[in-house]
Design a protein around this motif. Structure first.
Motif, PDB file in Angstrom:
ATOM      1  N   VAL A   1       0.633  -5.490  -1.732  1.00  0.00           N
ATOM      2  CA  VAL A   1      -0.620  -6.169  -1.403  1.00  0.00           C
ATOM      3  C   VAL A   1      -1.784  -5.181  -1.386  1.00  0.00           C
ATOM      4  CG1 VAL A   1      -1.821  -7.463   0.393  1.00  0.00           C
ATOM      5  CG2 VAL A   1       0.564  -7.992  -0.141  1.00  0.00           C
ATOM      6  N   VAL A   2      -1.583  -4.012  -0.773  1.00  0.00           N
ATOM      7  CA  VAL A   2      -2.639  -2.996  -0.727  1.00  0.00           C
ATOM      8  C   VAL A   2      -2.996  -2.529  -2.137  1.00  0.00           C
ATOM      9  CG1 VAL A   2      -3.178  -0.656   0.041  1.00  0.00           C
ATOM     10  CG2 VAL A   2      -2.046  -2.246   1.596  1.00  0.00           C
ATOM     11  N   GLY A   3      -1.970  -2.311  -2.968  1.00  0.00           N
ATOM     12  CA  GLY A   3      -2.240  -1.876  -4.338  1.00  0.00           C
ATOM     13  C   GLY A   3      -3.000  -2.914  -5.139  1.00  0.00           C
ATOM     14  N   ALA A   4      -2.617  -4.194  -4.971  1.00  0.00           N
ATOM     15  CA  ALA A   4      -3.313  -5.252  -5.698  1.00  0.00           C
ATOM     16  C   ALA A   4      -4.766  -5.374  -5.241  1.00  0.00           C
ATOM     17  CB  ALA A   4      -2.581  -6.578  -5.504  1.00  0.00           C
TER      18      ALA A   4
ATOM     19  N   HIS B   1      -0.105  -6.784 -12.919  1.00  0.00           N
ATOM     20  CA  HIS B   1       0.909  -5.755 -13.155  1.00  0.00           C
ATOM     21  C   HIS B   1       1.366  -5.125 -11.840  1.00  0.00           C
ATOM     22  CE1 HIS B   1       2.146  -1.837 -15.435  1.00  0.00           C
ATOM     23  NE2 HIS B   1       3.173  -2.514 -14.979  1.00  0.00           N
ATOM     24  N   VAL B   2       0.422  -4.822 -10.970  1.00  0.00           N
ATOM     25  CA  VAL B   2       0.760  -4.211  -9.692  1.00  0.00           C
ATOM     26  C   VAL B   2       1.668  -5.130  -8.880  1.00  0.00           C
ATOM     27  CG1 VAL B   2      -0.169  -3.431  -7.486  1.00  0.00           C
ATOM     28  CG2 VAL B   2      -1.272  -2.740  -9.618  1.00  0.00           C
ATOM     29  N   VAL B   3       1.383  -6.431  -8.915  1.00  0.00           N
ATOM     30  CA  VAL B   3       2.220  -7.387  -8.178  1.00  0.00           C
ATOM     31  C   VAL B   3       3.621  -7.449  -8.769  1.00  0.00           C
ATOM     32  CG1 VAL B   3       2.495  -9.803  -7.548  1.00  0.00           C
ATOM     33  CG2 VAL B   3       0.241  -8.745  -7.418  1.00  0.00           C
ATOM     34  N   LEU B   4       3.700  -7.484 -10.106  1.00  0.00           N
ATOM     35  CA  LEU B   4       5.005  -7.622 -10.758  1.00  0.00           C
ATOM     36  C   LEU B   4       5.832  -6.347 -10.694  1.00  0.00           C
ATOM     37  CD1 LEU B   4       4.133  -9.737 -13.913  1.00  0.00           C
ATOM     38  CD2 LEU B   4       5.098 -10.502 -11.742  1.00  0.00           C
ATOM     39  N   LEU B   5       5.176  -5.204 -10.430  1.00  0.00           N
ATOM     40  CA  LEU B   5       5.934  -3.966 -10.330  1.00  0.00           C
ATOM     41  C   LEU B   5       6.938  -4.015  -9.179  1.00  0.00           C
ATOM     42  CD1 LEU B   5       3.352  -1.125 -11.059  1.00  0.00           C
ATOM     43  CD2 LEU B   5       5.453  -1.608 -12.307  1.00  0.00           C
ATOM     44  N   ASN B   6       6.642  -4.795  -8.179  1.00  0.00           N
ATOM     45  CA  ASN B   6       7.551  -4.913  -7.046  1.00  0.00           C
ATOM     46  C   ASN B   6       8.290  -6.240  -7.149  1.00  0.00           C
ATOM     47  OD1 ASN B   6       8.898  -4.976  -4.650  1.00  0.00           O
ATOM     48  ND2 ASN B   6       7.157  -4.341  -3.407  1.00  0.00           N
TER      49      ASN B   6
END
Length: 551
Positions: free
Chosen positions: A329-332, A407-412
């Protein structure tokens, strides 16, 4: 087709169709096959396969990935099948994927059944037959099973098979000593003691073999070495059978020697019996493991010294779900609020953490787009003054900005699984699971912990928290009636069956005898223990041997 298939898991994973070796494919496909082989003839839910093969971080589309590997296995297992013809060996049922092969086609099953037959022949007094069976079973071992497969599921399966092999090795040595082959057993026992340094039964057998070979001083030295190891590493003393044997060797007790062959009934054994340790049930969070049904189990003697708890059982290092989702969440938000200009930094950190070159290349792409955007739009130009290449850079930045957030969300991949399981989330579940693993670890290495700590006995007063384990063969009937997931009729059936037909050797045996569906028994796998019933106090069987109280 399935009758011609053969599989080996006790060592390098291999498979044959008739005499032709089969190519098992990439590592993850081989792992999926291993999970299915250990449950051959029983359906395995897709979720259990995902949890076993991808323990650290499951892919977002886990069922689709499993389906892809299953398709590869079907081509391998049935090379002559037409693509339009339904698969016969590996099928999909309502309960999961089902591998339809004969149990005897898997070397694990042949090994387990061979050990079971050997122990049955030993109990019936057929020493030669038992020795031949256990020797043939041990010959199937070609190395450590599941090499290259990591995670709690494969660790538990590997641990259970290694433990069963140790019990088989102890049984073989006991039969050799009974047959008077102590001289040739010494060399093998020295190697086994080095491989299993804290197994008391092997130490007792080594001391007895040395003494019967006329090497009394070496037998006493073996006891001293083991006693020093236990005191230095664990703060405990050897168990009573080993201490008793030590005293008898000090007295040069002739009753320890084999009686001379002659007519008449055989003399009773002068050796304090050290029964084999019960094979532990699989650790929590594992899929179904095949156990020999009705395996013989013997009571475990108690140690008189107080038990000191060792360090907790090592568990797999995993990032907590809440921390992983929070980082996502922070990364997104960082990528979204920075207009995508910091997306490269977030993806770079993910790439370093996961050691993924593809993710690192994506971070480089995001960085180049951010740099290009800053260079082009850092001037004070009016919008109509931008050229076509500059417009392309602008549209690329806008597209990349949106893609980077996704992409950031799908990375996890754990995010979706965490949201799916949010309703079932219990903060205390992990702690209870670790306490259960610790309790199983104690039972494996310190059999006396069962009586001292009353592990698996919620019906008795105790101070040790074992995470809610239930020893199904020893607890009182009301505890069985209160097991979660069992209907009152099913619980009563278990209680009645246990009274009439005796203890259970495994979860599979319980389910088969009581006709329980897998959906009911699988949730109980991490709670139930299948230990031999606790024996009633009785005088040692060797107390009547001449010379026992001499000196």
């Amino acid at each position: 087709m399935s009758e011609a298939l053969r599989f080996e898991l006790l060592g390098p994973q291999r498979a044959w169709y008739a005499d032709r070796p089969l190519d098992l494919g990439p590592a993850k496909q081989r792992a999926v096959l291993a999970v299915l082989l250990l449950a051959a003839g029983r359906p395995v839910p897709t979720g259990q396969i995902v949890e076993a093969v991808w323990p650290e971080e499951a892919p977002v589309n886990g069922p689709n990935v499993v389906q892809k590997h299953v398709a590869g296995l079907r081509r391998m297992l049935e090379p002559d099948r037409s693509p339009r013809t339904p698969a016969q060996v590996l099928t999909l049922t309502d309960a999961g994927y089902l591998l339809r092969v004969a149990p005897e086609s898997v070397d694990v099953t042949r090994f387990e059944r061979g050990v079971q037959r050997a122990r049955q022949a030993q109990a019936a007094g057929r020493t030669a037959e038992a020795l031949a069976e256990v020797h043939a079973a041990l010959e199937r071992w070609q190395g450590e099973p599941f090499t290259g497969f990591a995670g709690p599921w494969f660790d538990a399966a590997r641990h259970r098979l290694v433990e069963l092999r140790a019990v088989a090795l102890e049984t073989r040595t006991e039969l050799e000593l009974a047959a008077g082959r102590h001289g040739e057993a010494v060399g093998r026992l020295v190697e086994l003691v080095a491989e299993f340094p804290v197994r008391e039964r092997l130490r007792l057998q080594l001391m007895l073999a040395l003494y019967r070979s006329g090497r009394q001083a070496e037998a006493l030295a073996a006891y001293r070495d083991f006693a020093d190891l236990l005191r230095d590493e664990y703060g405990i003393d050897p168990g009573e059978p080993l201490r008793d044997l030590h005293q008898r060797i000090l007295r040069a007790d002739a009753g320890l020697l084999l009686p001379a062959a002659g007519p008449g009934p055989a003399a009773p054994s002068a050796v304090p019996p050290v029964p084999p340790a019960a094979v532990p049930s699989p650790a929590p969070s594992t899929a179904a493991l095949v156990e020999p049904v009705g395996a013989a189990r013997s009571p475990v003697p108690d140690m008189s010294e107080p038990l000191r708890l060792p360090p907790p059982f090592p568990t797999a290092s995993r990032v907590p779900g809440w921390l992983s989702v929070g980082a996502t969440v922070v990364g997104a938000l960082c990528s979204l609020l920075s207009l995508g200009l910091l997306a490269w930094l977030v993806v770079l950190l993910y790439g370093i953490w996961r050691r993924s070159w593809v993710t690192l290349l994506a971070a480089g792409y995001y960085l180049s787009v951010a740099v290009g955007f800053m260079v082009v739009f850092s001037t004070d130009k009016e919008p109509e003054e931008f050229s076509v290449p500059e417009d392309v850079v602008g549209f690329t930045w806008l597209f990349t900005w949106l893609v980077s957030v996704l992409h950031v969300v799908l990375l996890n991949g754990r995010l979706l699984a965490w949201l799916r399981d949010l309703r079932r989330y219990r903060p205390h579940a992990t702690g209870r699971r670790q306490r259960r693993e610790h309790a199983r670890h104690l039972l494996h290495h310190y059999p006396s912990a069962r009586a001292e700590l009353r592990i698996g006995r919620p019906d008795l007063p105790r101070a040790y928290d074992d995470g809610g384990l239930v020893d199904v063969n020893s607890v009182a009937d009301p505890t069985i009636l209160g097991l979660p997931g069992l209907s009152p009729a099913q619980a009563r059936h278990v209680v009645l069956d246990r009274r009439l037909r005796g203890p259970y050797g495994s979860l599979e045996e319980l389910a088969g005898r009581c006709h329980l569906p897998s959906s009911t028994t699988e949730p109980l796998r991490e709670l139930l223990l299948f230990l031999p019933p606790e024996p009633s106090p009785a005088p040692p069987v060797w107390s009547a041997v001449p010379g026992r109280n001499a000196g």
